[in-house]
Design a protein around this motif. Structure first.
Motif, mmCIF file in Angstrom:
data_model
loop_
_atom_site.group_PDB
_atom_site.id
_atom_site.type_symbol
_atom_site.label_atom_id
_atom_site.label_comp_id
_atom_site.label_asym_id
_atom_site.label_seq_id
_atom_site.Cartn_x
_atom_site.Cartn_y
_atom_site.Cartn_z
ATOM 1 N N ASP A 16 109.814 93.300 39.489
ATOM 2 C CA ASP A 16 109.917 91.908 39.936
ATOM 3 C C ASP A 16 108.595 91.163 39.710
ATOM 4 O OD1 ASP A 16 111.301 89.727 41.183
ATOM 5 O OD2 ASP A 16 110.039 90.083 42.954
ATOM 6 N N LYS A 17 107.484 91.792 40.027
ATOM 7 C CA LYS A 17 106.168 91.163 39.849
ATOM 8 C C LYS A 17 105.801 91.029 38.374
ATOM 9 C CE LYS A 17 105.094 90.245 43.996
ATOM 10 N NZ LYS A 17 104.804 88.891 44.443
ATOM 11 N N LEU A 18 106.242 91.962 37.554
ATOM 12 C CA LEU A 18 105.938 91.887 36.121
ATOM 13 C C LEU A 18 106.668 90.725 35.447
ATOM 14 C CD1 LEU A 18 105.840 95.638 35.086
ATOM 15 C CD2 LEU A 18 103.923 94.043 35.152
ATOM 16 N N ARG A 19 107.698 90.200 36.089
ATOM 17 C CA ARG A 19 108.396 89.030 35.530
ATOM 18 C C ARG A 19 107.467 87.830 35.431
ATOM 19 N NH1 ARG A 19 113.326 90.559 38.812
ATOM 20 N NH2 ARG A 19 114.531 91.754 37.317
ATOM 21 N N ARG A 20 106.406 87.813 36.266
ATOM 22 C CA ARG A 20 105.414 86.724 36.188
ATOM 23 C C ARG A 20 104.720 86.707 34.828
ATOM 24 N NH1 ARG A 20 101.636 87.420 41.311
ATOM 25 N NH2 ARG A 20 100.182 86.570 39.795
ATOM 26 N N LEU A 21 104.706 87.838 34.152
ATOM 27 C CA LEU A 21 104.020 87.944 32.863
ATOM 28 C C LEU A 21 104.922 87.594 31.686
ATOM 29 C CD1 LEU A 21 102.064 91.261 33.484
ATOM 30 C CD2 LEU A 21 101.256 88.930 33.808
ATOM 31 N N ASN A 22 106.151 87.171 31.941
ATOM 32 C CA ASN A 22 107.080 86.844 30.858
ATOM 33 C C ASN A 22 106.568 85.730 29.962
ATOM 34 O OD1 ASN A 22 108.964 88.809 31.293
ATOM 35 N ND2 ASN A 22 110.335 87.518 32.495
ATOM 36 N N ARG A 23 105.745 84.848 30.504
ATOM 37 C CA ARG A 23 105.220 83.764 29.652
ATOM 38 C C ARG A 23 104.243 84.281 28.607
ATOM 39 N NH1 ARG A 23 100.629 80.862 33.118
ATOM 40 N NH2 ARG A 23 100.131 82.633 34.423
ATOM 41 N N PHE A 24 103.745 85.508 28.789
ATOM 42 C CA PHE A 24 102.855 86.132 27.808
ATOM 43 C C PHE A 24 103.599 87.155 26.957
ATOM 44 C CE2 PHE A 24 100.045 85.327 31.557
ATOM 45 C CZ PHE A 24 99.318 84.300 30.997
ATOM 46 N N GLU A 25 104.906 87.096 26.994
ATOM 47 C CA GLU A 25 105.729 88.110 26.350
ATOM 48 C C GLU A 25 105.443 88.236 24.850
ATOM 49 O OE1 GLU A 25 110.148 89.477 27.308
ATOM 50 O OE2 GLU A 25 109.993 87.469 26.496
ATOM 51 N N ASP A 26 105.056 87.135 24.216
ATOM 52 C CA ASP A 26 104.747 87.191 22.786
ATOM 53 C C ASP A 26 103.474 87.982 22.515
ATOM 54 O OD1 ASP A 26 103.281 85.163 24.069
ATOM 55 O OD2 ASP A 26 102.900 84.158 22.160
ATOM 56 N N GLN A 27 102.606 88.118 23.503
ATOM 57 C CA GLN A 27 101.345 88.835 23.349
ATOM 58 C C GLN A 27 101.432 90.308 23.770
ATOM 59 O OE1 GLN A 27 98.287 87.517 22.266
ATOM 60 N NE2 GLN A 27 99.509 85.763 21.631
#
Length: 106
Positions: A23-34
């Motif tokens: 659930d907390k790792l979903r915050r990093l979805n905006r960096f998914e391309d990296q």
């Protein structure tokens, strides 16, 4: 979607802990391309509970290690730190691309 692997040292992680991490790792979805993949390692060191993230980006790798008396607090601190590191790296890449050849030659 980025690959996430979870490792525990010295105990078996409850399902609640795994769900909280995902659930907390979903915050990093905006960096998914990296982000290519993340390895989360949970362990104990004396009285502290430790979370270690090994983050592999496209051209860089870094390790974040956070410790506190509560594993959930350690996860939150580590996720905040990962966000800061990726933002810093993206900023450096962006600055590097903005430099003109004429600026570099002078």
């Amino acid at each position: 979607m980025m690959n996430v692997s979870i490792t525990t040292r010295g105990y078996k992680a409850p399902e609640r802990l795994k769900n909280y991490l995902v659930d907390k790792l979903r915050r990093l979805n905006r960096f998914e391309d990296q982000i290519m993949d993340i390895e989360a390692i949970f362990s104990y060191e004396k009285l502290d509970q430790v979370v270690e993230f090994k983050v592999n980006l496209r051209k860089k790798q870094f390790i974040i290690k956070e410790r506190s008396e509560d594993i959930f607090k350690s996860i939150d601190l580590a996720i905040d730190n990962v966000e800061r590191q990726i933002t810093k790296i993206k900023g450096k890449i962006r600055e590097h691309k903005k430099k003109k050849i004429s600026d570099v030659i002078e």
